[in-house]
Design a protein around this motif. Structure first.
Motif, PDB file in Angstrom:
ATOM      1  N   ARG A   8      -2.506  -4.512  -1.278  1.00 13.87           N
ATOM      2  CA  ARG A   8      -1.992  -3.675  -2.361  1.00 13.87           C
ATOM      3  C   ARG A   8      -3.221  -2.942  -2.898  1.00 13.87           C
ATOM      4  O   ARG A   8      -4.057  -3.511  -3.601  1.00 13.87           O
ATOM      5  CB  ARG A   8      -1.349  -4.561  -3.427  1.00 13.87           C
ATOM      6  CG  ARG A   8      -0.753  -3.823  -4.608  1.00 13.87           C
ATOM      7  CD  ARG A   8       0.064  -4.840  -5.432  1.00 13.87           C
ATOM      8  NE  ARG A   8       0.542  -4.266  -6.671  1.00 13.87           N
ATOM      9  CZ  ARG A   8      -0.015  -4.490  -7.868  1.00 13.87           C
ATOM     10  NH1 ARG A   8      -1.070  -5.282  -7.978  1.00 13.87           N
ATOM     11  NH2 ARG A   8       0.506  -3.943  -8.944  1.00 13.87           N
ATOM     12  N   TYR A  10      -5.608  -0.364  -4.762  1.00 14.47           N
ATOM     13  CA  TYR A  10      -5.676   0.310  -6.052  1.00 14.47           C
ATOM     14  C   TYR A  10      -6.434   1.630  -5.920  1.00 14.47           C
ATOM     15  O   TYR A  10      -7.563   1.672  -5.444  1.00 14.47           O
ATOM     16  CB  TYR A  10      -6.362  -0.587  -7.093  1.00 14.47           C
ATOM     17  CG  TYR A  10      -6.365   0.064  -8.452  1.00 14.47           C
ATOM     18  CD1 TYR A  10      -5.162   0.333  -9.101  1.00 14.47           C
ATOM     19  CD2 TYR A  10      -7.551   0.453  -9.070  1.00 14.47           C
ATOM     20  CE1 TYR A  10      -5.133   0.960 -10.340  1.00 14.47           C
ATOM     21  CE2 TYR A  10      -7.542   1.065 -10.312  1.00 14.47           C
ATOM     22  CZ  TYR A  10      -6.327   1.326 -10.945  1.00 14.47           C
ATOM     23  OH  TYR A  10      -6.308   1.959 -12.160  1.00 14.47           O
ATOM     24  N   LEU A  11      -5.778   2.694  -6.373  1.00 17.75           N
ATOM     25  CA  LEU A  11      -6.360   4.021  -6.211  1.00 17.75           C
ATOM     26  C   LEU A  11      -6.794   4.656  -7.527  1.00 17.75           C
ATOM     27  O   LEU A  11      -7.134   5.836  -7.582  1.00 17.75           O
ATOM     28  CB  LEU A  11      -5.347   4.932  -5.506  1.00 17.75           C
ATOM     29  CG  LEU A  11      -4.978   4.446  -4.094  1.00 17.75           C
ATOM     30  CD1 LEU A  11      -3.797   5.226  -3.543  1.00 17.75           C
ATOM     31  CD2 LEU A  11      -6.174   4.560  -3.155  1.00 17.75           C
ATOM     32  N   ARG A  15      -2.492   3.693 -10.195  1.00 17.89           N
ATOM     33  CA  ARG A  15      -1.750   3.886  -8.946  1.00 17.89           C
ATOM     34  C   ARG A  15      -2.092   2.795  -7.921  1.00 17.89           C
ATOM     35  O   ARG A  15      -3.243   2.656  -7.492  1.00 17.89           O
ATOM     36  CB  ARG A  15      -2.077   5.258  -8.358  1.00 17.89           C
ATOM     37  CG  ARG A  15      -1.263   5.559  -7.092  1.00 17.89           C
ATOM     38  CD  ARG A  15      -1.612   6.916  -6.525  1.00 17.89           C
ATOM     39  NE  ARG A  15      -1.116   6.998  -5.141  1.00 17.89           N
ATOM     40  CZ  ARG A  15      -1.629   7.825  -4.231  1.00 17.89           C
ATOM     41  NH1 ARG A  15      -2.622   8.648  -4.530  1.00 17.89           N
ATOM     42  NH2 ARG A  15      -1.133   7.826  -3.006  1.00 17.89           N
ATOM     43  N   TYR A  16      -1.080   2.043  -7.559  1.00 17.73           N
ATOM     44  CA  TYR A  16      -1.208   1.031  -6.506  1.00 17.73           C
ATOM     45  C   TYR A  16      -0.369   1.474  -5.314  1.00 17.73           C
ATOM     46  O   TYR A  16       0.703   2.053  -5.484  1.00 17.73           O
ATOM     47  CB  TYR A  16      -0.667  -0.319  -6.977  1.00 17.73           C
ATOM     48  CG  TYR A  16      -1.525  -1.039  -7.994  1.00 17.73           C
ATOM     49  CD1 TYR A  16      -2.504  -1.938  -7.598  1.00 17.73           C
ATOM     50  CD2 TYR A  16      -1.324  -0.841  -9.359  1.00 17.73           C
ATOM     51  CE1 TYR A  16      -3.270  -2.623  -8.535  1.00 17.73           C
ATOM     52  CE2 TYR A  16      -2.092  -1.514 -10.302  1.00 17.73           C
ATOM     53  CZ  TYR A  16      -3.067  -2.403  -9.881  1.00 17.73           C
ATOM     54  OH  TYR A  16      -3.826  -3.083 -10.812  1.00 17.73           O
ATOM     55  N   GLU A  17      -0.838   1.196  -4.116  1.00 19.60           N
ATOM     56  CA  GLU A  17      -0.035   1.441  -2.917  1.00 19.60           C
ATOM     57  C   GLU A  17       0.045   0.135  -2.125  1.00 19.60           C
ATOM     58  O   GLU A  17      -0.974  -0.384  -1.656  1.00 19.60           O
ATOM     59  CB  GLU A  17      -0.662   2.539  -2.049  1.00 19.60           C
ATOM     60  CG  GLU A  17      -0.635   3.922  -2.686  1.00 19.60           C
ATOM     61  CD  GLU A  17       0.774   4.511  -2.828  1.00 19.60           C
ATOM     62  OE1 GLU A  17       1.730   3.947  -2.225  1.00 19.60           O
ATOM     63  OE2 GLU A  17       0.930   5.516  -3.551  1.00 19.60           O
ATOM     64  N   TRP A  20      -1.053  -0.786   2.188  1.00 23.30           N
ATOM     65  CA  TRP A  20      -2.026   0.192   2.680  1.00 23.30           C
ATOM     66  C   TRP A  20      -3.241  -0.495   3.305  1.00 23.30           C
ATOM     67  O   TRP A  20      -3.459  -1.685   3.129  1.00 23.30           O
ATOM     68  CB  TRP A  20      -2.485   1.115   1.542  1.00 23.30           C
ATOM     69  CG  TRP A  20      -1.589   2.316   1.350  1.00 23.30           C
ATOM     70  CD1 TRP A  20      -0.254   2.367   1.588  1.00 23.30           C
ATOM     71  CD2 TRP A  20      -1.984   3.606   0.875  1.00 23.30           C
ATOM     72  NE1 TRP A  20       0.227   3.630   1.268  1.00 23.30           N
ATOM     73  CE2 TRP A  20      -0.812   4.407   0.844  1.00 23.30           C
ATOM     74  CE3 TRP A  20      -3.203   4.171   0.472  1.00 23.30           C
ATOM     75  CZ2 TRP A  20      -0.838   5.747   0.415  1.00 23.30           C
ATOM     76  CZ3 TRP A  20      -3.228   5.491   0.037  1.00 23.30           C
ATOM     77  CH2 TRP A  20      -2.054   6.272   0.025  1.00 23.30           C
ATOM     78  N   GLY A  33      -5.178   4.511   3.600  1.00 21.34           N
ATOM     79  CA  GLY A  33      -3.792   4.936   3.776  1.00 21.34           C
ATOM     80  C   GLY A  33      -2.977   3.886   4.501  1.00 21.34           C
ATOM     81  O   GLY A  33      -3.481   2.810   4.825  1.00 21.34           O
ATOM     82  N   PRO A  34      -1.731   4.192   4.776  1.00 23.16           N
ATOM     83  CA  PRO A  34      -0.880   3.230   5.470  1.00 23.16           C
ATOM     84  C   PRO A  34      -1.048   3.317   6.984  1.00 23.16           C
ATOM     85  O   PRO A  34      -1.346   4.393   7.523  1.00 23.16           O
ATOM     86  CB  PRO A  34       0.535   3.668   5.068  1.00 23.16           C
ATOM     87  CG  PRO A  34       0.414   5.130   4.772  1.00 23.16           C
ATOM     88  CD  PRO A  34      -1.001   5.413   4.374  1.00 23.16           C
ATOM     89  N   ASP A  50      -4.693  -7.995  -3.743  1.00 28.37           N
ATOM     90  CA  ASP A  50      -4.995  -6.700  -4.338  1.00 28.37           C
ATOM     91  C   ASP A  50      -6.356  -6.256  -3.815  1.00 28.37           C
ATOM     92  O   ASP A  50      -7.264  -7.078  -3.669  1.00 28.37           O
ATOM     93  CB  ASP A  50      -5.077  -6.813  -5.865  1.00 28.37           C
ATOM     94  CG  ASP A  50      -3.705  -6.730  -6.531  1.00 28.37           C
ATOM     95  OD1 ASP A  50      -2.688  -6.783  -5.811  1.00 28.37           O
ATOM     96  OD2 ASP A  50      -3.668  -6.613  -7.770  1.00 28.37           O
TER      97      ASP A  50
END
Lengths: 379, 382
Positions: A8, A10-11, A15-17, A20, A33-34, A50
């Protein structure tokens, strides 16, 4: 190549993705990225973790203190009040750095900085918290001029040539910048290293980081910054919430000092909730680990202040920003550190959750310049 | 009467698990702890969503006596000042003292500084209440504060003894030996053998130590803790180790010695000599090995927020949450010998309770919502 997979990530700015990847190429991040592919890369499974950028500790002198020489610490050149030409890199001792627990605390780089005694104390550098060779530790040299506008300056120079009062402190600073301005305009001049440094500050190439511990002191620093159009970082900054509007308007940075060190928070009446409110309205705020009586005795205290911020109502991600991208920007090194973006240093921590929210959201792994330098032992 | 209704209770009793419940207080004491207690005319405080713990106890503090403008806890005229009392130096009216309870600290052991080998007596007191320091005191004297290592070596800079750790140990043992001989003479005189010795204030102050009524509370870093263990054994005294930096190197000896370790302040950079080994992670092993461990702020060296945060940091580095919370509540009460009154939420004990917004030392957002001392709400976060 190192591929951190399926975390997960952190950007920044909340913003969390999920799911990724972060791909590191040597010491830098190549891609975020994914579904990233990197055949042959070492893979770190970050499922259930995280992934944050490593902490950037704004100011710290550990590494340049020369602990063994008590009373003659290497970060404070106090023979004169104004020594902007001092350069912290010459005081850096890799062995002192290697003895520390920075990586365990998730701190991957910091503003190695001259001390808290001289009015203009010298130039700071950005160093990694883990390195095999001294040369490798330095990410950037001469990134900022560090000064102090505090009672410690008065105490230090009381029995010397001064300043003994805040009146004299202001006048000395004003004259330093005025004469540097004059120097910069001269065509023919004798080289003066200190003035050269001040000229870089006047040209806004580097920030002036001034420690100010009371509202009065911060007001004087603000006045100086306004008069010479400087890029200001106000460190310590206890009580600054009372007059933050100009600081916000100018885009200056507030690097809040350690409220748990001595009686800093009590004596200076810092109101974290108001500061947090201001931060949400645009005040550029970060936290670090030094108190009002010089550098604190550690660096892990940045987490103590994170906890204080949390108790004041800050969300975990807000606090993470205050310990990563914001201090990086304040130091002018955000092209190198402070967020997970291609081209930046691969300084990364893997955690059980947001470590600013719970004490048991353990930091499991710390990566500095693409190398794993800390791994938490299994329970 | 005050009834705290529906809090998540961390009673800190051995083996107790946190559960929802009420606390009824009366006359400054906890009367009942349980579920759905009848109000019986008590003022009711709805604590839904809040967490209740015993008030935090800082086992080692100088707050109120070390204001930066004038320190009153180091009488550096004589390395043995056993007869001086911290209770005569703590200003309960200063801002720093008044801040303690707002961070959930409801009691502390206030001790002299570490400039002397035998520094004087410390006392346990509540952090708010009536008008004078005497009113706040729970136990006085509670400890005999002593100091080994670099601090008392300060005399050496003035060409006086002690200038080395050898000198420190010599003075320490000499003071205890004199007190022992004084006590023996007194007891003999009482039995009709020999004359009563002339009054000696220092020896008088050390008698409770020799009788194990109060422990030596010894500032130790590094191998100084071995010196403490040896001297305490020689004179048959109880001891607690204060600060205890680098205690990880002496775990076997500490376990054998049995005294409490009051560890902290924590989180110091790794320096040189004394200035190494302030790693909060060390308390994990001490606790696992069965030692009574406390975390301390050494206030005002650390501010009052640091007490709970130290427990949280212990959790961050692997100490189970409830074990860490003990280190700032019941373990401290035990070390200070006030566990008959403080440290757990149990009927009969003092009604010193803190209500937190979240689980303290686990959730970083936990802040004090109410501090209750002797059954009175003395602070509420608005």
């Amino acid at each position: 190549m190192l591929l951190i997979r399926n975390g997960r990530v952190y950007l920044g700015r909340g913003r969390y993705e999920a799911g990724w990847d972060v791909l590191c190429d040597g010491p830098v991040i190549r891609e975020v990225g994914p579904g990233l592919q990197a055949p042959g890369a070492e893979v770190v499974d970050a499922a259930g973790r995280d992934v944050y950028p490593g902490l950037v500790l704004g100011l710290c002198a550990v590494g340049a203190m020369a602990f063994s020489e008590m009373g003659q610490w290497d970060m404070d050149e106090t023979s004169r009040a104004l020594v902007p030409q001092m350069d912290i890199q010459w005081a850096f001792d890799l062995r002192e750095l290697k003895n520390q627990r920075f990586a365990r605390a998730g701190i991957t780089s910091y503003g190695l900085s001259p001390g808290t005694q001289a009015l203009l104390a010298g130039q700071a550098a950005l160093v990694h918290t883990s390195a095999e060779r001294t040369e490798d530790a330095f990410l950037a040299r001469r990134i900022a001029l560090k000064g102090n506008y505090t009672a410690a300056v008065k105490r230090t120079f009381k029995a010397k040539e001064g300043p003994q009062t805040r009146m004299a402190m202001y006048q000395l600073l004003d004259e330093a910048f005025r004469s540097a301005q004059e120097y910069s305009e001269k065509e023919k001049k004798d080289y003066d290293e200190g003035k050269e440094v001040l000229c870089r500050v006047l040209r806004r190439e580097i920030p002036l980081i001034m420690t100010a511990n009371t509202a009065l002191e911060a007001e004087s620093v603000v006045k100086l910054g306004r008069r010479y159009g400087l890029r200001l970082v106000i460190a310590g900054a206890f009580g600054v919430e009372d007059f933050a509007q100009e600081i916000m308007d100018q885009g200056w940075h507030v690097m809040l000092g350690d409220g748990t060190n001595m009686m800093a928070a009590q004596e200076n009446h810092t109101d974290l909730r108001r500061l947090l409110e201001l931060s949400r309205k645009g005040l550029d705020l970060s936290i670090y680990s030094s108190g009002d009586e010089g550098y604190a005795y550690g660096y892990e205290q940045i987490w103590w202040n994170a906890a204080q911020m949390s108790a004041a109502g800050a969300a975990g991600w807000e606090i993470m920003d205050m310990m990563t991208i914001r201090p990086a920007r304040a130091l002018g090194v955000d092209a190198l550190a402070g967020s997970l973006e291609p081209g930046k240093q691969a300084d990364i921590i893997l955690c059980r959750g947001c470590p600013a929210e719970r004490f048991d959201n353990y930091i499991d792994q710390t990566i500095v310049a693409g190398r794993t330098v800390f791994r938490r032992e299994a329970d | 009467m005050l009834l705290i209704r529906n809090a998540m209770l961390y009673t800190m009793e051995d083996g107790a698990v946190p559960q929802q419940g009420d606390i009824l207080m009366d006359g400054g004491k906890i009367r009942t702890v349980g579920r759905d207690l009848p109000a019986q005319g008590a003022e009711v405080l709805d604590a839904s969503g809040l967490t209740a713990t015993p008030g935090l106890i800082d086992a080692h503090s100088h707050v109120g006596g070390f204001a930066m403008e004038g320190a009153d806890l180091n009488e550096i005229t004589d390395p043995v000042t056993a007869h001086l009392c911290a209770i005569d130096a703590i200003d309960i009216h200063c801002d720093a003292f008044k801040a303690l309870h707002t961070f959930g600290i409801t009691a502390a052991c206030f001790v002299p500084g570490s400039a002397n080998v035998v520094c004087g007596t410390g006392f346990v007191a509540k952090t708010a209440g009536d008008n004078t320091v005497g009113d706040l005191a729970v136990l006085n004297p509670a400890v005999m504060k002593c100091a080994l290592g670099g601090n008392p070596k300060g005399y050496g800079k003035k060409g006086k003894t002690p200038m080395t750790r050898m000198g420190v140990a010599d003075i320490f043992r000499d003071a205890l030996r004199k007190a022992r001989s004084y006590l023996e003479k007194k007891e003999a005189a009482r039995d009709g053998r020999g004359e009563m010795p002339s009054y000696d204030a220092k020896c008088e102050a050390l008698i409770p130590v020799l009788r194990r009524e109060i422990p030596l509370k010894v500032h130790c870093e590094q191998f100084d803790m071995l010196t403490t263990i040896a001297i305490a054994k020689e004179f048959g005294c109880d001891y607690t180790i204060e600060h205890g930096w680098a205690c990880n190197l002496y775990v076997d000896e500490l376990v054998e010695g049995g005294g409490t370790v009051c560890f902290g302040p924590v989180g110091i950079a790794e320096g040189y000599g004394e200035l190494t080994g302030g790693d909060v992670a060390y308390v994990r092993e001490l606790d696992q090995r069965g030692l009574n461990v406390c975390l301390i702020t050494d206030g005002p060296i650390c501010g009052p927020a640091a007490l709970l945060i130290s427990a949280g940091e212990a959790v961050r580095y692997g100490v189970p949450h409830l074990r860490a919370l003990r280190m700032v509540t019941c373990n401290a009460a035990k070390a200070l010998r006030v566990d008959d009154r403080l440290g757990t939420l149990v009927p009969g004990k003092d009604a010193d309770v803190v209500l937190w917004s979240a689980v303290p030392a686990l959730e970083t957002s936990a802040r004090v919502r109410y501090t209750i001392i002797d059954g009175k709400i003395i602070y509420r976060d608005t």
